[in-house]
Design a protein around this motif. Structure first.
Motif, PDB file in Angstrom:
ATOM      1  N   MET A 211       0.846  -1.197   0.000  1.00 59.37           N
ATOM      2  CA  MET A 211       0.000   0.000   0.000  1.00 59.37           C
ATOM      3  C   MET A 211       0.880   1.246   0.000  1.00 59.37           C
ATOM      4  O   MET A 211       1.783   1.381   0.820  1.00 59.37           O
ATOM      5  CB  MET A 211      -0.926   0.013   1.213  1.00 59.37           C
TER       6      MET A 211
ATOM      7  N   GLU B 163      -3.120   5.627  -1.196  1.00 63.51           N
ATOM      8  CA  GLU B 163      -4.429   4.967  -1.193  1.00 63.51           C
ATOM      9  C   GLU B 163      -4.508   3.756  -2.100  1.00 63.51           C
ATOM     10  O   GLU B 163      -5.542   3.086  -2.151  1.00 63.51           O
ATOM     11  CB  GLU B 163      -5.524   5.963  -1.590  1.00 63.51           C
ATOM     12  N   TRP B 164      -3.400   3.454  -2.844  1.00 62.95           N
ATOM     13  CA  TRP B 164      -3.472   2.371  -3.810  1.00 62.95           C
ATOM     14  C   TRP B 164      -2.379   1.327  -3.545  1.00 62.95           C
ATOM     15  O   TRP B 164      -1.294   1.666  -3.098  1.00 62.95           O
ATOM     16  CB  TRP B 164      -3.281   2.897  -5.247  1.00 62.95           C
TER      17      TRP B 164
ATOM     18  N   ASP C 282       0.521   1.795  -9.886  1.00 60.71           N
ATOM     19  CA  ASP C 282      -0.554   1.838  -8.896  1.00 60.71           C
ATOM     20  C   ASP C 282      -1.751   1.087  -9.453  1.00 60.71           C
ATOM     21  O   ASP C 282      -2.228   1.401 -10.557  1.00 60.71           O
ATOM     22  CB  ASP C 282      -0.959   3.277  -8.586  1.00 60.71           C
TER      23      ASP C 282
ATOM     24  N   ALA D 176      -8.073  -0.510 -10.244  1.00 58.79           N
ATOM     25  CA  ALA D 176      -9.308  -1.292 -10.330  1.00 58.79           C
ATOM     26  C   ALA D 176      -9.008  -2.654 -10.944  1.00 58.79           C
ATOM     27  O   ALA D 176      -8.070  -2.806 -11.726  1.00 58.79           O
ATOM     28  CB  ALA D 176     -10.349  -0.556 -11.160  1.00 58.79           C
TER      29      ALA D 176
ATOM     30  N   ARG E 106     -13.831  -3.037 -10.696  1.00 64.77           N
ATOM     31  CA  ARG E 106     -14.090  -2.763  -9.274  1.00 64.77           C
ATOM     32  C   ARG E 106     -12.925  -2.002  -8.674  1.00 64.77           C
ATOM     33  O   ARG E 106     -11.762  -2.386  -8.836  1.00 64.77           O
ATOM     34  CB  ARG E 106     -14.296  -4.067  -8.508  1.00 64.77           C
ATOM     35  N   ARG E 107     -13.246  -0.925  -7.977  1.00 68.10           N
ATOM     36  CA  ARG E 107     -12.224  -0.104  -7.331  1.00 68.10           C
ATOM     37  C   ARG E 107     -11.465  -0.929  -6.293  1.00 68.10           C
ATOM     38  O   ARG E 107     -12.059  -1.706  -5.533  1.00 68.10           O
ATOM     39  CB  ARG E 107     -12.898   1.104  -6.665  1.00 68.10           C
ATOM     40  N   VAL E 108     -10.139  -0.753  -6.277  1.00 71.96           N
ATOM     41  CA  VAL E 108      -9.303  -1.442  -5.294  1.00 71.96           C
ATOM     42  C   VAL E 108      -9.227  -0.595  -4.038  1.00 71.96           C
ATOM     43  O   VAL E 108      -8.868   0.586  -4.089  1.00 71.96           O
ATOM     44  CB  VAL E 108      -7.889  -1.697  -5.851  1.00 71.96           C
ATOM     45  N   GLU E 109      -9.553  -1.157  -2.892  1.00 72.43           N
ATOM     46  CA  GLU E 109      -9.488  -0.417  -1.625  1.00 72.43           C
ATOM     47  C   GLU E 109      -8.618  -1.149  -0.630  1.00 72.43           C
ATOM     48  O   GLU E 109      -8.321  -1.145  -0.096  1.00 72.43           O
ATOM     49  CB  GLU E 109     -10.880  -0.187  -1.057  1.00 72.43           C
ATOM     50  N   ASN E 110      -8.069  -1.921  -0.453  1.00 71.71           N
ATOM     51  CA  ASN E 110      -7.261  -2.753   0.423  1.00 71.71           C
ATOM     52  C   ASN E 110      -7.736  -4.190   0.329  1.00 71.71           C
ATOM     53  O   ASN E 110      -7.676  -4.926   1.294  1.00 71.71           O
ATOM     54  CB  ASN E 110      -7.306  -2.258   1.889  1.00 71.71           C
ATOM     55  N   ASN E 111      -8.307  -4.536  -0.818  1.00 72.54           N
ATOM     56  CA  ASN E 111      -8.903  -5.855  -0.999  1.00 72.54           C
ATOM     57  C   ASN E 111      -8.335  -6.540  -2.232  1.00 72.54           C
ATOM     58  O   ASN E 111      -9.025  -7.276  -2.938  1.00 72.54           O
ATOM     59  CB  ASN E 111     -10.421  -5.739  -1.119  1.00 72.54           C
TER      60      ASN E 111
END
Length: 572
Positions: free
Chosen positions: A474, A477-478, A499, A502, A506-511
């Motif tokens: 990380m 934010e990416w 970086d 998606a 789907r947006r990548v958020e810590n997943n």
């Protein structure tokens, strides 16, 4: 005698005021040299960049003519002068095991950072006067003349003895074979002293039993315990500085095992590198690189013994030792430089980029591969001699024939000793593992089977690492691509520092792992060089970045279990 004086006006500025007085001058010119590097870190560090307000005065406090002739060497005109005083400020604001630090609570000096020597005076005795508060205590391996004055027999001894000065030092001692060992702790922490002293005594006894005697008359473990996470240690002849954190977790298992590991490692260096030293470093030349190819001995063997002796002494259980060994395996197999550069060549190139990430996959770690090479050699020596000899005997031979006598060993010396101890030629071992890039899976597994163990490959649980062969961390934010395996699918669509924005829309958020969990093909949106790009990742059916672990074999024979007990000094 050369006189050094350290004081400071404002500890919040981090600047030390240093004076060096050189009497009994009898030459028309004099060279002053500040070390360009420090033992324990084989790279030029250019300490002179931390000096300001440099001046030289005579007995009448008049300026003496000089010129700076290299980045860290000065030529001084001393004709008709019997004594000079060198003055300068030094910026002490590097908190690690090889730096120097000043604040309102302590003075911490690695003299190799900030003290100069005068050419021709290197073997003169030295006196170091510290201008510190009266209630402060000094922790140092040097002899004390009084409360704030230390003595050294030579410049080499002076710069090899770091010091702490503080009003809040914690101090305990223990004795092994009549030798006093000091533990000094600077930092806001609460050690469990009975546990700590018992563990230190056990691994110290194991090391003394290995070598049969000790190179110095006393020893000082000096710990800077910080409020934040940190890990670093540096060896010295009769001391070590280790910087660890966080302080509030000192006695928790994760931090405490690091304290034990680095302490056992650095104590082993008292023999291996401080005394058992490559011929290229006899003596140290502080003006330039000291190239050597035997880092697999100096650091690799020490890394092996640092954890292994904690197991052999009973401080670690066999399972705990295997956890540390498996950590070394993971670091080695995460490093694709193992395919491209030998551990001997990587040792030589420590002076080039050994402590930097460098370009991808260029070199291998002399610490990690060196430790695994040492493990293989130890077990193979035990096997071919039916447990009569081991790597212990190699190290004792190096100590008795070279370290004790102040003689540097060569690569060929080491090879000859191994062959002599083993009674056979280890040419293939050196050709493949030390001077080559042969994969270690087969040699490791073969060696481990002698003690009823095996090297097992386990599937990487992180789906995107396993399927596509890249790692991400990380950053802001990416997730940011930090490493790519050169033969993996990711190598053909990603570049380091991408970086990942998606996955399949789907947006990548810590997943990130969850998004790559199901499926064989993915559309990935990345930011690369400030531009948004879309790439397609597809699996090849291969697994990447798998883990290798050492485990006991359920079918181990009684003879192999006995070999295990002889090796690790624990029941199988």
């Amino acid at each position: 005698m050369i006189h050094y004086h350290v004081s400071y006006n404002n500890p919040l500025s981090y600047f030390l005021q240093i004076e060096m007085r050189i009497p009994a001058l009898q030459q028309p010119v004099l060279h002053l040299q500040l070390p360009a590097w420090r033992p324990g870190r084989y790279e030029l560090q250019n300490f002179a960049q931390k000096i300001r307000k440099f001046e030289i005065l005579d007995n009448d406090s008049q300026p003496v003519r000089f010129e700076k002739i290299t980045k860290d060497r000065w030529l001084v005109q001393t004709e008709n002068l019997q004594e000079i005083t060198v003055r300068y400020d030094f910026y002490a604001h590097q908190m690690d095991a090889g730096g120097s630090w000043l604040d309102e609570t302590q003075l911490y000096i690695n003299p190799v950072n900030c003290f100069m020597t005068a050419a021709g005076f290197e073997n003169e005795s030295c006196e170091l006067l510290l201008n510190i508060p009266e209630n402060w205590q000094i922790a140092c391996g040097l002899k004390a003349k009084n409360q704030n004055t230390l003595l050294a027999e030579s410049f080499d001894e002076l710069v090899d003895c770091p010091l702490f000065a503080s009003g809040t030092l914690q101090h305990e001692t223990y004795t092994v074979r009549g030798i006093p060992f000091h533990i000094w702790i600077q930092g806001n922490c609460k050690p469990d002293w009975p546990t700590l002293l018992a563990d230190f005594r056990d691994f110290t006894e194991e090391q003394l039993a290995l070598f049969h005697d000790f190179p110095v008359q006393d020893y000082h473990f000096m710990f800077q315990i910080l409020p934040y996470k940190h890990y670093h240690g540096v060896e010295h002849s009769n001391s070590t500085v280790c910087v660890l954190g966080p302080a509030d977790a000192l006695m928790q298992r994760s931090t405490y095992k690091e304290l034990l590991g680095v302490s056992c490692h650095e104590l082993f260096h008292t023999w291996n590198i401080k005394k058992i030293r490559p011929a290229e470093m006899m003596p140290y030349d502080f003006t330039q690189e000291n190239y050597f190819r035997t880092g697999f001995v100096a650091e690799g063997i020490t890394t092996y013994y640092g954890d292994y002796l904690l197991g052999r002494s009973g401080v670690f259980s066999a399972a705990q030792y295997f956890d540390e060994l498996n950590g070394v395996l993971k670091k080695h197999y995460d490093d694709y430089g193992r395919h491209n550069y030998s551990v001997a060549d990587s040792s030589f190139d420590m002076w080039l980029d050994g402590y930097k990430p460098g370009i991808p996959d260029r070199k291998v770690s002399i610490y990690h591969k060196g430790a695994l090479a040492a493990l293989i050699l130890d077990l193979e020596l035990r096997r071919v001699t039916n447990n009569q000899y081991s790597l212990d005997d190699v190290m004792r031979h190096l100590w008795n024939e070279f370290g004790k006598r102040g003689i540097g060993y060569t690569e060929q010396d080491y090879i000859s000793i191994v062959d002599q101890i083993g009674g056979i030629s280890f040419e293939k071992y050196f050709k493949d593992i030390i001077y080559g890039t042969v994969s270690l899976e087969s040699p490791l597994d073969n060696a481990l089977r002698f003690v009823g163990c095996e090297l097992r490959e386990e599937q990487n649980p992180v789906s995107y690492e396993r399927k596509f062969g890249f790692r991400a961390v990380m950053k802001k934010e990416w997730p940011n691509v930090s490493a790519i395996m050169p033969d993996a699918p990711a190598a053909f669509v990603f570049t380091t520092d991408d970086d990942i924005i998606a996955v399949n829309g789907r947006r990548v958020e810590n997943n990130l792992n969850e998004l790559f969990k199901d499926g064989e093909s993915f559309e990935v949106a990345v930011f690369r060089n400030y531009q948004l790009r879309s790439v397609k990742l597809e699996t090849t059916g291969r697994n990447f970045l798998n883990n290798y672990v050492v485990t006991k074999r359920p079918d181990a024979t009684e003879a192999e279990k006995d070999n295990f007990q002889r090796w690790l000094n624990q029941q199988f």
